[in-house]
Scaffold this motif. Structure first.
Motif, PDB file in Angstrom:
ATOM      1  N   UNK A 188      43.611  37.018  32.337  1.00 39.12           N
ATOM      2  CA  UNK A 188      43.552  37.275  33.713  1.00 39.12           C
ATOM      3  C   UNK A 188      44.790  36.346  34.185  1.00 39.12           C
ATOM      4  N   UNK A 189      44.697  35.258  33.864  1.00 38.85           N
ATOM      5  CA  UNK A 189      45.820  34.275  34.227  1.00 38.85           C
ATOM      6  C   UNK A 189      47.141  34.779  33.835  1.00 38.85           C
ATOM      7  N   UNK A 190      47.248  35.358  32.789  1.00 40.83           N
ATOM      8  CA  UNK A 190      48.539  35.906  32.361  1.00 40.83           C
ATOM      9  C   UNK A 190      49.195  37.101  33.402  1.00 40.83           C
ATOM     10  N   UNK A 191      48.202  37.928  33.514  1.00 42.13           N
ATOM     11  CA  UNK A 191      48.319  39.122  34.553  1.00 42.13           C
ATOM     12  C   UNK A 191      48.639  38.529  35.976  1.00 42.13           C
ATOM     13  N   UNK A 192      47.988  37.517  36.631  1.00 43.35           N
ATOM     14  CA  UNK A 192      48.383  37.319  37.551  1.00 43.35           C
ATOM     15  C   UNK A 192      49.644  36.524  37.567  1.00 43.35           C
ATOM     16  N   UNK A 249      39.238  33.002  43.733  1.00 46.92           N
ATOM     17  CA  UNK A 249      39.106  34.254  42.928  1.00 46.92           C
ATOM     18  C   UNK A 249      38.118  34.160  41.995  1.00 46.92           C
ATOM     19  N   UNK A 250      37.006  34.982  42.325  1.00 43.70           N
ATOM     20  CA  UNK A 250      35.750  34.934  41.562  1.00 43.70           C
ATOM     21  C   UNK A 250      35.148  36.101  41.399  1.00 43.70           C
ATOM     22  N   UNK A 301      36.557  42.510  39.966  1.00 47.74           N
ATOM     23  CA  UNK A 301      37.851  42.748  39.524  1.00 47.74           C
ATOM     24  C   UNK A 301      38.723  42.546  40.772  1.00 47.74           C
ATOM     25  N   UNK A 302      39.902  42.163  40.519  1.00 49.61           N
ATOM     26  CA  UNK A 302      40.973  41.816  41.442  1.00 49.61           C
ATOM     27  C   UNK A 302      41.656  43.076  41.738  1.00 49.61           C
ATOM     28  N   UNK A 303      41.925  43.396  42.987  1.00 45.49           N
ATOM     29  CA  UNK A 303      42.900  44.315  43.321  1.00 45.49           C
ATOM     30  C   UNK A 303      44.066  43.785  43.718  1.00 45.49           C
ATOM     31  N   UNK A 304      44.950  43.894  42.896  1.00 50.44           N
ATOM     32  CA  UNK A 304      46.311  43.291  42.798  1.00 50.44           C
ATOM     33  C   UNK A 304      47.059  43.427  44.371  1.00 50.44           C
ATOM     34  N   UNK A 305      47.122  44.610  44.799  1.00 51.47           N
ATOM     35  CA  UNK A 305      47.816  44.850  45.889  1.00 51.47           C
ATOM     36  C   UNK A 305      47.191  44.153  47.107  1.00 51.47           C
ATOM     37  N   UNK A 306      45.733  43.903  47.145  1.00 50.38           N
ATOM     38  CA  UNK A 306      44.943  43.004  48.151  1.00 50.38           C
ATOM     39  C   UNK A 306      45.337  41.583  48.230  1.00 50.38           C
TER      40      UNK A 306
END
Length: 240
Positions: free
Chosen positions: A13-17, A78-79, A102-107
Protein backbone atom coordinates in the motif's frame (compact mmCIF):
# COMPACT_ATOMS: atom_id res chain seq x y z
CA UNK A 1 7.23 20.78 -5.00
CA UNK A 2 5.12 19.67 -2.06
CA UNK A 3 6.49 16.80 0.06
CA UNK A 4 4.18 14.01 1.27
CA UNK A 5 5.23 11.67 4.10
CA UNK A 6 3.47 8.29 4.13
CA UNK A 7 3.13 6.39 7.41
CA UNK A 8 1.79 2.97 6.37
CA UNK A 9 3.30 -0.38 7.40
CA UNK A 10 1.86 -2.37 4.50
CA UNK A 11 4.67 -2.06 1.94
CA UNK A 12 2.38 -2.80 -0.98
CA UNK A 13 0.00 0.00 0.00
CA UNK A 14 2.74 2.47 0.92
CA UNK A 15 4.53 1.79 -2.37
CA UNK A 16 1.34 2.36 -4.35
CA UNK A 17 0.67 5.59 -2.48
CA UNK A 18 4.22 6.81 -3.08
CA UNK A 19 3.99 6.11 -6.81
CA UNK A 20 0.62 7.87 -7.01
CA UNK A 21 1.93 10.94 -5.21
CA UNK A 22 4.95 11.11 -7.50
CA UNK A 23 2.77 10.62 -10.56
CA UNK A 24 0.93 13.81 -9.66
CA UNK A 25 4.09 15.82 -9.13
CA UNK A 26 4.62 15.45 -5.39
CA UNK A 27 7.80 14.34 -3.68
CA UNK A 28 6.97 11.38 -1.45
CA UNK A 29 8.73 9.32 1.21
CA UNK A 30 7.57 6.33 3.27
CA UNK A 31 8.26 5.72 6.95
CA UNK A 32 10.44 2.68 7.60
CA UNK A 33 11.12 2.78 11.36
CA UNK A 34 7.78 2.44 13.10
CA UNK A 35 9.12 2.37 16.62
CA UNK A 36 10.38 5.94 16.23
CA UNK A 37 8.87 7.79 13.29
CA UNK A 38 9.61 11.41 14.23
CA UNK A 39 13.31 11.53 13.16
CA UNK A 40 12.41 10.34 9.65
CA UNK A 41 9.56 12.82 9.45
CA UNK A 42 11.72 15.71 10.59
CA UNK A 43 14.49 14.80 8.18
CA UNK A 44 12.06 14.78 5.24
CA UNK A 45 10.25 17.94 6.47
CA UNK A 46 6.94 17.22 4.68
CA UNK A 47 4.07 19.56 3.89
CA UNK A 48 1.45 16.84 4.50
CA UNK A 49 1.27 13.42 6.18
CA UNK A 50 -0.77 10.38 5.15
CA UNK A 51 -1.23 8.33 8.32
CA UNK A 52 -2.57 4.82 8.90
CA UNK A 53 -4.15 3.93 12.26
CA UNK A 54 -3.08 0.29 12.64
CA UNK A 55 0.70 0.47 12.97
CA UNK A 56 3.35 -1.56 14.83
CA UNK A 57 4.32 -0.42 18.35
CA UNK A 58 2.09 2.69 18.47
CA UNK A 59 -1.11 3.46 16.59
CA UNK A 60 -1.78 6.38 14.28
CA UNK A 61 -3.60 8.34 16.97
CA UNK A 62 -0.42 8.34 19.05
CA UNK A 63 1.74 9.53 16.17
CA UNK A 64 -0.78 12.19 15.24
CA UNK A 65 -0.52 13.62 18.76
CA UNK A 66 3.27 13.50 18.58
CA UNK A 67 3.29 15.37 15.28
CA UNK A 68 0.84 17.95 16.62
CA UNK A 69 3.23 18.85 19.45
CA UNK A 70 5.72 19.87 16.78
CA UNK A 71 3.81 21.05 13.74
CA UNK A 72 0.46 22.13 12.35
CA UNK A 73 1.10 20.43 8.98
CA UNK A 74 -2.00 18.73 7.50
CA UNK A 75 -2.57 15.07 8.43
CA UNK A 76 -4.93 12.82 6.47
CA UNK A 77 -5.79 9.49 8.10
CA UNK A 78 -6.02 6.40 5.88
CA UNK A 79 -7.57 3.36 7.54
CA UNK A 80 -9.58 0.21 6.99
CA UNK A 81 -11.66 1.19 10.02
CA UNK A 82 -14.99 2.46 8.76
CA UNK A 83 -16.66 3.21 12.10
CA UNK A 84 -17.92 6.70 12.78
CA UNK A 85 -16.15 6.76 16.15
CA UNK A 86 -12.80 6.00 14.51
CA UNK A 87 -13.25 9.01 12.26
CA UNK A 88 -14.27 11.18 15.20
CA UNK A 89 -11.20 10.07 17.17
CA UNK A 90 -8.95 10.82 14.19
CA UNK A 91 -10.23 14.39 14.01
CA UNK A 92 -10.10 14.85 17.79
CA UNK A 93 -6.49 13.68 17.87
CA UNK A 94 -5.53 16.35 15.33
CA UNK A 95 -6.28 14.87 11.92
CA UNK A 96 -7.55 17.05 9.08
CA UNK A 97 -9.37 14.39 7.07
CA UNK A 98 -10.11 10.65 6.95
CA UNK A 99 -10.20 8.20 4.03
CA UNK A 100 -11.24 4.55 4.34
CA UNK A 101 -9.62 1.58 2.63
CA UNK A 102 -9.74 0.33 -0.05
CA UNK A 103 -8.35 3.64 -1.19
CA UNK A 104 -9.87 5.36 -4.20
CA UNK A 105 -6.80 7.15 -5.54
CA UNK A 106 -8.73 9.84 -7.42
CA UNK A 107 -10.50 10.81 -4.19
CA UNK A 108 -7.25 10.74 -2.22
CA UNK A 109 -5.44 12.95 -4.73
CA UNK A 110 -8.36 15.38 -4.74
CA UNK A 111 -8.30 15.58 -0.94
CA UNK A 112 -4.52 16.01 -0.84
CA UNK A 113 -4.63 18.80 -3.41
CA UNK A 114 -7.55 20.47 -1.64
CA UNK A 115 -5.82 20.48 1.75
CA UNK A 116 -2.57 21.77 0.25
CA UNK A 117 -4.42 24.60 -1.53
CA UNK A 118 -6.19 25.53 1.69
CA UNK A 119 -3.08 25.51 3.85
CA UNK A 120 -0.34 26.64 1.47
CA UNK A 121 -1.90 27.70 -1.83
CA UNK A 122 -4.33 30.23 -3.21
CA UNK A 123 -7.02 29.69 -0.57
CA UNK A 124 -4.54 30.43 2.22
CA UNK A 125 -4.08 33.99 0.94
CA UNK A 126 -7.76 34.84 0.48
CA UNK A 127 -9.35 37.56 2.60
CA UNK A 128 -6.00 38.47 4.09
CA UNK A 129 -5.66 35.10 5.81
CA UNK A 130 -2.01 34.63 4.94
CA UNK A 131 -0.49 31.73 6.83
CA UNK A 132 3.16 32.44 7.61
CA UNK A 133 5.88 29.85 7.38
CA UNK A 134 6.36 29.96 11.15
CA UNK A 135 8.46 26.81 11.53
CA UNK A 136 12.02 26.48 10.19
CA UNK A 137 13.58 23.02 9.92
CA UNK A 138 17.28 22.62 9.19
CA UNK A 139 18.74 19.11 9.45
CA UNK A 140 16.28 18.27 12.23
CA UNK A 141 16.75 21.50 14.18
CA UNK A 142 13.32 23.15 14.34
CA UNK A 143 12.51 26.74 15.22
CA UNK A 144 8.92 27.76 15.93
CA UNK A 145 8.87 31.50 15.26
CA UNK A 146 5.39 32.07 16.65
CA UNK A 147 6.17 30.36 19.97
CA UNK A 148 9.86 31.26 20.33
CA UNK A 149 10.70 27.57 20.79
CA UNK A 150 13.55 25.50 19.46
CA UNK A 151 13.60 21.70 19.18
CA UNK A 152 16.40 19.24 18.62
CA UNK A 153 15.38 15.57 18.61
CA UNK A 154 13.13 15.25 21.68
CA UNK A 155 14.49 18.28 23.57
CA UNK A 156 12.89 21.72 23.58
CA UNK A 157 14.12 25.09 24.80
CA UNK A 158 12.33 28.41 25.02
CA UNK A 159 14.01 31.46 23.50
CA UNK A 160 13.80 35.18 24.09
CA UNK A 161 12.70 37.37 21.19
CA UNK A 162 16.30 38.30 20.36
CA UNK A 163 17.49 34.71 20.60
CA UNK A 164 14.71 33.63 18.25
CA UNK A 165 15.61 36.33 15.72
CA UNK A 166 19.27 35.31 15.85
CA UNK A 167 18.38 31.62 15.47
CA UNK A 168 16.21 32.45 12.45
CA UNK A 169 19.06 34.36 10.82
CA UNK A 170 21.54 31.53 11.44
CA UNK A 171 19.18 28.79 10.26
CA UNK A 172 18.28 30.63 7.05
CA UNK A 173 22.00 30.71 6.24
CA UNK A 174 23.12 27.45 7.87
CA UNK A 175 26.67 26.51 6.96
CA UNK A 176 27.41 30.04 5.70
CA UNK A 177 29.17 32.90 7.41
CA UNK A 178 26.73 35.45 8.80
CA UNK A 179 28.32 38.84 9.37
CA UNK A 180 27.91 40.76 12.60
CA UNK A 181 26.24 43.56 10.63
CA UNK A 182 23.61 41.13 9.32
CA UNK A 183 22.89 39.94 12.83
CA UNK A 184 22.71 43.46 14.21
CA UNK A 185 20.24 44.46 11.51
CA UNK A 186 18.14 41.39 12.29
CA UNK A 187 17.86 42.47 15.92
CA UNK A 188 17.67 46.25 15.76
CA UNK A 189 16.31 48.66 13.16
CA UNK A 190 18.91 51.30 13.99
CA UNK A 191 22.30 49.75 14.68
CA UNK A 192 24.25 53.00 14.81
CA UNK A 193 24.05 53.30 18.58
CA UNK A 194 24.13 49.61 19.48
CA UNK A 195 27.09 48.48 21.56
CA UNK A 196 28.90 45.70 19.66
CA UNK A 197 29.26 43.75 22.88
CA UNK A 198 25.46 43.50 23.05
CA UNK A 199 25.48 41.21 20.02
CA UNK A 200 28.20 39.06 21.56
CA UNK A 201 26.12 38.64 24.70
CA UNK A 202 23.04 37.59 22.69
CA UNK A 203 25.03 35.08 20.61
CA UNK A 204 26.51 33.63 23.81
CA UNK A 205 23.03 33.19 25.26
CA UNK A 206 21.83 31.44 22.10
CA UNK A 207 24.85 29.13 22.24
CA UNK A 208 23.89 28.14 25.79
CA UNK A 209 20.31 27.43 24.70
CA UNK A 210 21.61 25.21 21.90
CA UNK A 211 23.81 23.37 24.40
CA UNK A 212 20.76 22.73 26.59
CA UNK A 213 19.15 20.68 23.81
CA UNK A 214 22.35 18.81 22.94
CA UNK A 215 24.01 21.02 20.31
CA UNK A 216 27.33 22.12 21.72
CA UNK A 217 29.64 24.31 19.62
CA UNK A 218 26.97 24.67 16.96
CA UNK A 219 27.73 28.38 16.44
CA UNK A 220 31.31 28.95 15.39
CA UNK A 221 33.04 32.32 15.56
CA UNK A 222 34.83 33.25 12.33
CA UNK A 223 37.33 35.88 13.38
CA UNK A 224 36.97 39.16 11.54
CA UNK A 225 33.91 37.96 9.59
CA UNK A 226 31.09 36.84 11.87
CA UNK A 227 29.56 33.51 12.86
CA UNK A 228 28.52 30.24 11.27
CA UNK A 229 25.89 27.67 12.27
CA UNK A 230 27.25 24.13 11.81
CA UNK A 231 24.95 21.16 12.47
CA UNK A 232 26.82 18.31 10.79
CA UNK A 233 30.10 16.63 11.70
CA UNK A 234 32.15 18.38 9.01
CA UNK A 235 33.18 21.28 11.15
CA UNK A 236 35.68 23.73 9.79
CA UNK A 237 38.33 24.98 12.14
CA UNK A 238 37.53 28.36 13.57
CA UNK A 239 39.07 30.80 15.98
CA UNK A 240 37.04 31.68 19.01
Amino acid sequence: MYRIFIIEDDEKISGALKRSMEKYGFEASCASRFREIIPELESFSPHLVLLDINLPYFDGYYWCRQIRTRSSMPIIFISAREGEMDQVMAIEHGGDDYITKPIHLDLLIAKVKGVLRRVYGEYASMSGLNIPEDVLNVQGLRLNLSRNEMWWQEKKVELTKNECLLAKCFMQQAGQIVSRDQLLEALWDDVQFVDNNTLTVNVTRLRKKLEEIGLSQAIETIRGQGYKLILNNDREESNE
